[in-house]
Enzyme design. Structure first.
Site, PDB file in Angstrom:
ATOM      1  CB  THR A  10      -0.935   0.027   1.228  1.00 12.87           C
ATOM      2  OG1 THR A  10      -0.141  -0.137   2.391  1.00 12.87           O
ATOM      3  CG2 THR A  10      -1.987  -1.048   1.148  1.00 12.87           C
TER       4      THR A  10
ATOM      5  CB  VAL B 256       0.332   5.797   3.290  1.00 13.55           C
ATOM      6  CG1 VAL B 256       0.826   6.499   4.547  1.00 13.55           C
ATOM      7  CG2 VAL B 256      -0.543   6.731   2.468  1.00 13.55           C
ATOM      8  CB  CYS B 257       2.231   0.889   4.419  1.00 15.22           C
ATOM      9  SG  CYS B 257       0.601   0.941   5.181  1.00 15.22           S
ATOM     10  CB  THR B 258       5.389   1.752   0.151  1.00  8.92           C
ATOM     11  OG1 THR B 258       4.543   0.623  -0.087  1.00  8.92           O
ATOM     12  CG2 THR B 258       6.688   1.587  -0.604  1.00  8.92           C
TER      13      THR B 258
ATOM     14  CG  LEU C   6       7.585  -0.228   7.033  1.00  5.48           C
ATOM     15  CD1 LEU C   6       6.170   0.256   7.173  1.00  5.48           C
ATOM     16  CD2 LEU C   6       7.652  -1.737   6.936  1.00  5.48           C
TER      17      LEU C   6
END
Ligand code: BEZ
Length: 212
Positions: free
Chosen positions: A42, A44-46, A49
């Site tokens: 996804t 934003v998560c990418t 992290l």
């Protein structure tokens, strides 16, 4: 279970991209930033992290390390890491817990079904070397977190653990701090704050950061 500031962070064993993590043993005398993201692959998560990987040295300077978690499988994490590394120009340098059985998500109450069904929302737990929870944050799925804020909180916690001060609004490391109102002994104030202080009110006393 509702976890509150000052509670002991629950221990667990769970698989991760860096092998099985026995949480309290893994933390071993360090500060931990335990944070959940909704799902692998996804956008934003990418970015979150990837950015956290870039903070490795800043976290290490604060005796801290990151641990991510979502309910995705280890296989999914492994495939996603390649995307994070390529798109964010980093090497992922911290473990991601694979929590498809929701062991960690349940222990830390990371699933908020009225916000995001069956997936972890964006929580952050800052946990001190005694395994005590010192900060909790919860963000919606649509808003990527400000990880510089986590560093700022670590600076504040580590300063205020050792000096009788608190940090004012928007404080950054090196800015003036406030003397805790409970400290009233004149000699102790002089000894602790030899650079002096400005009293705007009896309860609002500003002093240069004592460890600088
Ligand atoms: C994201 O990481 O972009 C995302 C994940 C879940 C819901 C919405 C956005």
């Amino acid at each position: 279970m509702t976890l509150r500031l000052g509670d002991i962070a629950p221990d667990f064993s769970q698989e991760s991209t860096e092998g099985t993590i026995h949480f309290h043993d893994w933390a071993a005398g360090q500060w931990v930033v335990l944070f959940s993201h909704p799902a692998d692959f996804t956008p934003v998560c990418t970015t979150e992290l990837g950015y956290t990987a870039k903070l490795k040295d800043e976290l290490a300077r604060r005796n801290a390390k990151a641990l991510a978690v979502s309910v995705d499988t280890l296989d999914s994490h492994g495939r996603w890491v390649a995307d994070i590394e390529e798109t964010q120009s980093v090497t992922l340098n911290f473990p991601i817990l694979a929590d498809p059985d929701r062991k960690v998500a349940t222990l830390y109450d990371m699933i908020h079904p009225n916000s995001l069904l069956n997936l972890t929302v964006r929580t952050v737990f800052v946990i001190d070397p005694d395994h005590k929870i010192r900060l909790t944050l919860t963000y919606p799925a649509s808003t990527g977190r400000n990880f510089n804020e986590i560093l700022r909180v670590l600076d504040s916690l580590q300063l205020t653990d050792h000096h009788k001060v608190a940090t004012p609004a928007n404080w950054q490391d090196g800015d003036d701090v406030v003397i805790v109102p409970s400290l009233t002994d004149t000699e102790e104030i002089q000894r602790r704050f030899p650079k002096g202080y400005r009293a705007l009110r009896p309860y609002l006393r500003l002093t240069p950061q004592p460890n600088k």
